[in-house]
Design a protein around this motif. Structure first.
Motif, PDB file in Angstrom:
ATOM      1  N   HIS A  60      29.794   2.224   5.288  1.00 27.89           N
ATOM      2  CA  HIS A  60      29.312   3.313   6.076  1.00 27.89           C
ATOM      3  C   HIS A  60      28.388   3.021   6.940  1.00 27.89           C
ATOM      4  O   HIS A  60      27.507   1.996   6.602  1.00 27.89           O
ATOM      5  CB  HIS A  60      29.173   4.522   4.958  1.00 27.89           C
ATOM      6  CG  HIS A  60      27.963   3.952   4.035  1.00 27.89           C
ATOM      7  ND1 HIS A  60      28.056   3.122   3.022  1.00 27.89           N
ATOM      8  CD2 HIS A  60      26.611   4.433   4.190  1.00 27.89           C
ATOM      9  CE1 HIS A  60      26.777   2.940   2.359  1.00 27.89           C
ATOM     10  NE2 HIS A  60      26.004   3.813   3.029  1.00 27.89           N
ATOM     11  N   ASN A 100      23.495   2.991  13.012  1.00 28.21           N
ATOM     12  CA  ASN A 100      24.534   2.541  13.703  1.00 28.21           C
ATOM     13  C   ASN A 100      25.334   1.090  13.235  1.00 28.21           C
ATOM     14  O   ASN A 100      25.752   0.383  14.203  1.00 28.21           O
ATOM     15  CB  ASN A 100      24.195   2.350  15.235  1.00 28.21           C
ATOM     16  CG  ASN A 100      25.322   2.840  15.974  1.00 28.21           C
ATOM     17  OD1 ASN A 100      26.205   3.659  15.889  1.00 28.21           O
ATOM     18  ND2 ASN A 100      25.619   1.781  16.976  1.00 28.21           N
ATOM     19  N   VAL A 129      28.567   7.987   7.965  1.00 25.67           N
ATOM     20  CA  VAL A 129      30.004   7.628   8.761  1.00 25.67           C
ATOM     21  C   VAL A 129      30.826   6.734   7.876  1.00 25.67           C
ATOM     22  O   VAL A 129      29.899   5.784   7.677  1.00 25.67           O
ATOM     23  CB  VAL A 129      29.699   7.507  10.050  1.00 25.67           C
ATOM     24  CG1 VAL A 129      31.087   7.312  10.892  1.00 25.67           C
ATOM     25  CG2 VAL A 129      28.898   8.446  10.935  1.00 25.67           C
ATOM     26  N   TRP A 130      31.918   6.877   7.623  1.00 20.34           N
ATOM     27  CA  TRP A 130      32.460   5.992   6.612  1.00 20.34           C
ATOM     28  C   TRP A 130      33.550   5.347   7.670  1.00 20.34           C
ATOM     29  O   TRP A 130      34.035   5.791   8.461  1.00 20.34           O
ATOM     30  CB  TRP A 130      33.625   6.802   5.333  1.00 20.34           C
ATOM     31  CG  TRP A 130      32.598   7.346   4.587  1.00 20.34           C
ATOM     32  CD1 TRP A 130      32.444   8.871   4.451  1.00 20.34           C
ATOM     33  CD2 TRP A 130      32.213   6.723   3.445  1.00 20.34           C
ATOM     34  NE1 TRP A 130      31.419   9.050   3.513  1.00 20.34           N
ATOM     35  CE2 TRP A 130      31.283   7.833   2.796  1.00 20.34           C
ATOM     36  CE3 TRP A 130      31.710   5.422   2.962  1.00 20.34           C
ATOM     37  CZ2 TRP A 130      30.335   7.460   1.617  1.00 20.34           C
ATOM     38  CZ3 TRP A 130      31.070   5.181   1.809  1.00 20.34           C
ATOM     39  CH2 TRP A 130      30.443   6.513   1.063  1.00 20.34           C
ATOM     40  N   GLU A 147      35.163  17.967   7.216  1.00 21.01           N
ATOM     41  CA  GLU A 147      34.336  17.597   8.618  1.00 21.01           C
ATOM     42  C   GLU A 147      32.836  18.092   8.497  1.00 21.01           C
ATOM     43  O   GLU A 147      32.105  17.371   9.435  1.00 21.01           O
ATOM     44  CB  GLU A 147      35.134  18.502   9.784  1.00 21.01           C
ATOM     45  CG  GLU A 147      36.138  17.950  10.432  1.00 21.01           C
ATOM     46  CD  GLU A 147      37.013  18.439  11.377  1.00 21.01           C
ATOM     47  OE1 GLU A 147      37.245  17.849  12.351  1.00 21.01           O
ATOM     48  OE2 GLU A 147      36.939  19.970  11.369  1.00 21.01           O
ATOM     49  N   GLY A 149      30.932  17.426   6.121  1.00 23.71           N
ATOM     50  CA  GLY A 149      30.319  16.171   5.521  1.00 23.71           C
ATOM     51  C   GLY A 149      30.370  16.425   3.880  1.00 23.71           C
ATOM     52  O   GLY A 149      29.723  15.850   2.996  1.00 23.71           O
ATOM     53  N   MET A 167      37.851  15.426   7.069  1.00 30.05           N
ATOM     54  CA  MET A 167      37.250  14.521   7.911  1.00 30.05           C
ATOM     55  C   MET A 167      38.291  13.552   8.602  1.00 30.05           C
ATOM     56  O   MET A 167      38.805  12.818   7.632  1.00 30.05           O
ATOM     57  CB  MET A 167      35.944  13.818   7.280  1.00 30.05           C
ATOM     58  CG  MET A 167      35.515  12.751   8.437  1.00 30.05           C
ATOM     59  SD  MET A 167      34.167  13.700   9.335  1.00 30.05           S
ATOM     60  CE  MET A 167      32.678  13.765   8.190  1.00 30.05           C
ATOM     61  N   LEU A 170      37.644   7.627  11.765  1.00 27.43           N
ATOM     62  CA  LEU A 170      37.234   6.941  13.150  1.00 27.43           C
ATOM     63  C   LEU A 170      38.035   6.470  13.870  1.00 27.43           C
ATOM     64  O   LEU A 170      39.303   5.649  13.271  1.00 27.43           O
ATOM     65  CB  LEU A 170      36.056   6.087  13.073  1.00 27.43           C
ATOM     66  CG  LEU A 170      34.711   6.698  12.395  1.00 27.43           C
ATOM     67  CD1 LEU A 170      33.754   5.870  12.513  1.00 27.43           C
ATOM     68  CD2 LEU A 170      34.329   8.096  13.371  1.00 27.43           C
ATOM     69  N   GLN A 174      35.900   4.858  18.660  1.00 25.17           N
ATOM     70  CA  GLN A 174      34.859   4.973  18.037  1.00 25.17           C
ATOM     71  C   GLN A 174      34.137   3.778  17.148  1.00 25.17           C
ATOM     72  O   GLN A 174      32.921   3.622  17.324  1.00 25.17           O
ATOM     73  CB  GLN A 174      34.994   6.498  17.152  1.00 25.17           C
ATOM     74  CG  GLN A 174      35.007   7.546  17.629  1.00 25.17           C
ATOM     75  CD  GLN A 174      35.508   8.909  16.895  1.00 25.17           C
ATOM     76  OE1 GLN A 174      36.551   8.458  15.836  1.00 25.17           O
ATOM     77  NE2 GLN A 174      35.198   9.984  17.110  1.00 25.17           N
TER      78      GLN A 174
END
Ligand SMILES: [Fe+2]
Length: 326
Positions: A60, A100, A129-130, A147, A149, A167, A170, A174
């Motif tokens: 993540h 990031n 973010v997974w 969505e 979280g 969710m 990605l 992305q």
């Protein structure tokens, strides 16, 4: 008090059986059942991960700094989109993971392991973010990430609330926006126990001479008179600084205060604490794994009883010097 289903991967075989602790602030827990032990805002969050051998925390990415201090066991940290780079950390080691960037970690020792964590900012950037595979692999195991979280745990009868949607994983486009780090680039984000250089700063006012050594571990790189040795993870500021305090024999820091909040985590040893704040005083003996949060402005002293090592996490983007008190 831990949460046993804090993240989307918590029921997926191989990443299940783990405990997530929110000790100060909620951190990035996705569960509405997560107990936050101390809700007072610090500007950062402190938590812990407890995992049995061979159990992973899935890849993540974070929006703010994420630091781990290994308390017990051996841990493999792996990173990048392909999850192929890795380093193994042991008790007392520290890693400051950049924002990031995908990261995960696994208990590769043979005992139940524990790592303390520090996350930048009160809300830790709002979540994680997974990697797409984590959301895919969680399907059919009872947890659904929405969505917004938050998790829905269908194993305890929860259902997706009206108007909410799961969710989406990605996309490849992305995924291409995440940073990739070589082992050399990551090495400056890692601190190894026993290899720190003592601080140029000569310790606290009024301290017992020579029995205490200070280490500047994580802080801004341009800070005068300090020698921070582990690169911070957030280019925009972590909102905390990490120091080490090591004792070779009984001693004390002398009384001091700080304008910023200061949290002490005992890694090993016994420390007698004195704290005076708004007319109240506290004395306590802290041992391995204990934590105390000193409020802003409180007068305190720390007296190690023999050999020991503790971390001091001080709020703010720049170090706040201690102020001596008689
Ligand atoms: Fe994380």
């Amino acid at each position: 008090m831990p949460c046993k289903a804090a993240f989307i991967d918590a029921k997926t075989p191989g990443s299940h059986l783990k405990d997530n602790y929110s000790i100060i602030g909620g951190g990035v827990s996705e569960s509405k059942h997560q107990k936050v032990n101390l809700t007072l805002k610090h500007g950062f969050c402190i938590g812990a991960a407890g995992q049995p051998p061979k159990i992973k925390n899935s890849p993540h990415s974070h929006f703010t700094a994420e630091v781990f201090m290994v308390y017990k066991g051996s841990w493999r940290f792996y990173w990048n989109n392909d999850e192929k780079q890795e380093t193994v950390l042991h008790p007392g080691d520290i890693i400051s993971l950049p924002t990031n960037m995908f990261r995960g970690f696994e208990n590769v020792g043979d005992v139940h392991g524990m790592c303390f964590s520090i996350l930048g900012h009160d809300d830790a950037g709002g979540g994680v973010v997974w990697a797409p595979r984590v959301i895919e692999e969680a399907k059919g195991h009872g947890l659904i990430l929405l969505e917004d979280g938050k998790l829905v745990d269908t194993t305890i009868g929860e259902t997706i609330p009206e108007g909410k949607r799961p969710m989406p994983p990605l996309t490849a486009t992305q995924m291409a926006t995440f940073d990739q780090y070589t082992p050399e680039q990551m090495a400056v984000h890692v601190g190894r126990a026993g290899t720190y250089t003592p601080s140029a700063y000569k310790g606290f006012p009024n301290q017992t001479p020579d029995t205490l050594t200070y280490y500047d571990i994580i802080g801004p790189l341009d800070s005068e008179g300090h020698n921070f040795q582990v690169k911070p993870g957030d280019k925009n500021g972590d909102q905390f600084n990490v120091y080490g305090i090591e004792s070779t024999a009984s001693g004390h820091t002398g009384k001091y205060s700080r304008e910023a909040v200061e949290v002490m985590l005992v890694h090993r040893g016994e420390f007698e604490i004195f704290c005076e704040h708004e007319g109240e005083t506290l004395t306590a003996t802290l041992q391995d794994g204990d934590i105390i949060s000193f409020p802003k402005g409180a007068v305190r002293s720390i007296a190690p009883l023999g050999k020991g090592f503790a971390y001091l996490v001080v709020g703010g983007d720049y170090p706040d010097a201690p102020i001596a008190h008689s």
